[in-house]
Design a protein around this motif. Structure first.
Motif, short mmCIF file in Angstrom:
data_model
loop_
_atom_site.label_atom_id
_atom_site.label_comp_id
_atom_site.label_asym_id
_atom_site.label_seq_id
_atom_site.Cartn_x
_atom_site.Cartn_y
_atom_site.Cartn_z
N ARG A 133 -32.00 1.22 -11.53
CA ARG A 133 -31.65 0.30 -12.61
C ARG A 133 -32.77 0.33 -13.63
N THR A 174 -40.30 -0.06 -20.35
CA THR A 174 -39.20 0.28 -19.46
C THR A 174 -39.59 -0.06 -18.03
N GLU A 212 -24.54 2.12 -19.01
CA GLU A 212 -24.34 0.67 -19.16
C GLU A 212 -23.20 0.44 -20.14
N ARG A 252 -38.16 0.38 -14.18
CA ARG A 252 -37.16 1.08 -13.36
C ARG A 252 -37.26 0.58 -11.93
N TYR A 259 -34.36 -1.03 -17.13
CA TYR A 259 -34.39 -2.14 -18.08
C TYR A 259 -35.35 -1.79 -19.22
N TRP A 260 -34.93 -2.11 -20.44
CA TRP A 260 -35.77 -1.88 -21.63
C TRP A 260 -35.99 -3.20 -22.35
N ASP A 278 -35.48 -10.95 -23.69
CA ASP A 278 -34.31 -10.71 -22.85
C ASP A 278 -34.14 -9.21 -22.62
N ALA A 279 -34.29 -8.76 -21.37
CA ALA A 279 -34.16 -7.34 -21.06
C ALA A 279 -32.70 -6.89 -20.96
N GLN A 286 -28.76 -6.18 -19.59
CA GLN A 286 -28.23 -5.51 -18.42
C GLN A 286 -28.85 -4.11 -18.30
N PRO A 287 -29.00 -3.63 -17.07
CA PRO A 287 -29.66 -2.32 -16.90
C PRO A 287 -28.68 -1.15 -17.07
N SER A 342 -35.92 -7.55 -28.59
CA SER A 342 -35.46 -8.08 -27.31
C SER A 342 -35.52 -9.60 -27.20
#
Length: 201
Positions: free
Chosen positions: A118, A106, A148, A108, A120-121, A130-131, A133-134, A127
């Motif tokens: 924001r 993660t 989100e 932040r 992101y995971w 590709d993370a 959209q947050p 994945s």
């Protein structure tokens, strides 16, 4: 008399315009005041996460299907700040979630202009680099909400992260939930949750 009447009329009109203009200026000042209201400094809202953790996790095996079958697994986690006050990151590791050697990251990022985070995971199973959209939001008191809008298995949903911080001395320092709504936020279904127990700083 006509001249006096005209003078009185002009004077009344001037007073009316001045009064109206004063109200307009006052209104403009109020708008400007609202636009420049200070943003709460939330840059330290996730400082409680710094350190190492044991995480007790629960996940729905079939989210948004009506099923209430939950799987449980444990994981370790370590959270550290990013340089320059950008935010923070934490790494979750487990051998009990889908595959051995599962890693979830993660990131932040904090925006001081808006006070928003924001989140992101990304992980090494789903994945593919590709993370996405947050989830965006902020804390109010000890609860942080981050949303989100996304498409999940062909359904338009709102994905929500909810963080709850507990007081000092509590065995469980914080609780996290991920939930989804298919009706614009009227109802929510929790699909993942965990409790964090500190193991080190």
């Amino acid at each position: 008399m006509w001249t006096n009447f005209r003078l009185l009329s002009l004077l009344a009109a001037a007073i009316a315009i001045a009064s109206s203009g004063g109200r307009c200026l006052a209104g403009t000042a109020n708008v400007r005041g609202a636009q420049t209201a200070p943003v709460r400094d939330g840059s330290h809202d996730f400082d409680f996460l710094y350190g190492t953790w044991l995480m007790h996790n629960w996940r729905q095996t079939k989210p948004l299907s009506g099923s209430q079958v939950w799987g449980k697994f444990d994981a370790t986690d370590k959270c550290e700040p990013l340089p320059g006050g950008l935010g923070n990151e934490d790494v979750m590791r487990t051998d009990q979630f889908f595959k051995k050697g599962f890693v979830g990251l993660t990131i932040r990022l904090y925006d001081p202009a808006t006070g928003l985070w924001r989140l992101y995971w990304v992980d090494n199973m789903n994945s593919h680099g590709d993370a996405g959209q947050p989830n965006i939001g902020k804390f109010s008191g000890n609860i942080g909400i981050f949303d989100e809008k996304l498409t999940y298995h062909g359904k338009a949903v709102i994905d929500r992260y909810t963080w709850t911080k507990f007081g000092k001395g509590a065995k469980v320092t914080a609780h996290f939930e991920e939930s989804m709504s298919q009706d614009g936020g009227k109802t929510w279904e929790v699909i993942f949750k965990n409790d964090l127990i500190r193991t080190g700083k």
